[in-house]
Design an enzyme around this catalytic site. Structure first.
Site, PDB file in Angstrom:
ATOM      1  N   SER A 124     -38.842  21.925 -26.908  1.00  0.00           N
ATOM      2  CA  SER A 124     -39.806  21.184 -27.587  1.00  0.00           C
ATOM      3  C   SER A 124     -38.852  20.730 -28.905  1.00  0.00           C
ATOM      4  CB  SER A 124     -41.043  21.604 -28.077  1.00  0.00           C
ATOM      5  OG  SER A 124     -41.843  20.558 -28.450  1.00  0.00           O
ATOM      6  N   ASP A 148     -45.275  16.561 -18.445  1.00  0.00           N
ATOM      7  CA  ASP A 148     -45.228  17.129 -19.748  1.00  0.00           C
ATOM      8  C   ASP A 148     -45.994  15.726 -20.411  1.00  0.00           C
ATOM      9  OD1 ASP A 148     -44.792  17.348 -22.419  1.00  0.00           O
ATOM     10  OD2 ASP A 148     -42.688  18.254 -22.259  1.00  0.00           O
ATOM     11  N   TYR A 181     -36.338  27.619 -33.438  1.00  0.00           N
ATOM     12  CA  TYR A 181     -37.365  26.521 -33.275  1.00  0.00           C
ATOM     13  C   TYR A 181     -37.209  25.727 -34.759  1.00  0.00           C
ATOM     14  CZ  TYR A 181     -41.485  23.912 -32.469  1.00  0.00           C
ATOM     15  OH  TYR A 181     -42.677  22.796 -32.445  1.00  0.00           O
ATOM     16  N   HIS A 202     -46.492  20.325 -21.241  1.00  0.00           N
ATOM     17  CA  HIS A 202     -45.413  20.530 -22.133  1.00  0.00           C
ATOM     18  C   HIS A 202     -44.930  22.160 -22.101  1.00  0.00           C
ATOM     19  CE1 HIS A 202     -42.938  19.765 -25.485  1.00  0.00           C
ATOM     20  NE2 HIS A 202     -43.701  20.834 -26.296  1.00  0.00           N
TER      21      HIS A 202
END
Length: 300
Positions: A154, A237, A73, A269
């Site tokens: 994301s 989203d 991430y 999302h």
């Protein structure tokens, strides 16, 4: 991932020093016997030691051919910590795969400094960290580039998007979920303007100074050969616009690159509105990865 996750830690009775007595136990959702969780460190481009967790069979042979999934991430001070994951256990580990979580800069694993070390013009450090983990897995004999897949969503989609365009030689497959990929217009779409403290301002000097170099869509090379990529997003989203994934797919296909696409009609999302949808999306990702990285010739 080991069975230790199923033992009680706070639900107990008895005196201090006495063995804990189980009061309640969650059911095991995959066979965890025989797996081991280990922590390793890779050295990034600037010399920083980057920790990562590996989940694999205890008797893993270092022949470099294990199908391996590397997840990351690296943003917004989010910490990735070990956790029991039935989906990963059933869909990846039980089939013979190795699962790895990279604690790259941009996250919060070592506090605010770890996060701030990859803000704005320093964002490339997060990408260098992730590449260093991939290279360490290869050097340790866990896997090879053709057997190594990556996954992120994301901000993690921005991460793996940059891995695709900057380090294609390191990977055999990419799963890019609800991603940011067009950093020239991200601030004009949905919640994007609220992230300028993290990424920078495309309308100011930041675009030419560093943001262009961090935008996967703008760095696709017509002459490059990219690994197979699965882009996944949601029509609804409300944070990262699905246009990011749509544009990237269109450009990849225009360049003749191997790219697949799945857009769920619901889910926000998170990409899925309920558990069946979530299971379907996870199954699609694991099936793509397994078919691409393993095939019939990969040892287990």
């Amino acid at each position: 991932m080991a069975s230790d996750y199923l033992t009680p830690t706070t639900l107990h009775h008895g005196r201090v020093g006495e063995p804990l007595t189980p009061l309640k136990r969650a059911p095991a959702l995959f066979e965890a016997e025989g797996f081991a969780v280990s922590q390793h460190f890779a050295t990034s481009a600037d010399g920083t030691r980057i920790p990562y967790f590996q989940v694999a069979r205890r008797d893993l042979a270092p022949h470099g051919e294990h199908p391996t999934l590397l997840y990351g991430y690296g943003g917004f001070e989010v910490s990735l910590l070990p956790a029991y994951s039935p989906g990963v256990g059933r869909g990846w580990l039980s089939r013979g795969g190795v699962y790895v979580v990279a604690n790259i800069r941009g996250g919060g694993e070592y506090g605010p400094d770890w996060h701030q070390a990859a803000l704005k013009e320093k964002r490339s450090r997060a990408f260098e960290d992730f590449a260093a983990v991939a290279e360490d897995l290869i050097a340790r004999g866990v896997t090879s580039p053709r057997r190594l897949g990556i996954q992120g969503g994301s901000n993690g989609g921005l991460l793996v998007g940059n891995m695709l365009v900057k380090y294609p030689r390191l990977f055999g497959a990419v799963v890019c979920q609800v991603p940011l990929l067009d950093m020239r217009r991200y601030h004009e779409l949905l919640a994007g303007a609220s992230w300028m403290a993290e990424y920078g301002d495309p309308d100011g000097d930041d675009w030419d100074a560093f943001l262009r170099d961090l935008s996967p869509y703008h760095n696709l090379d017509p002459a490059a050969a990219y690994p197979p990529t699965l882009l996944m997003t949601s029509t609804r989203d409300d944070r990262v616009h699905p246009g990011h994934a749509r544009k990237m797919l269109a450009r990849l296909r225009e360049l003749g690159q191997p790219a697949l696409y799945y857009e769920n009609l619901e889910g926000g999302h998170g990409g899925a509105a309920d558990n069946p949808q979530r299971a379907r999306m996870q199954a699609l990702a694991f099936t793509f990865l397994w078919q691409t990285l393993a095939g019939d010739s990969a040892p287990r």
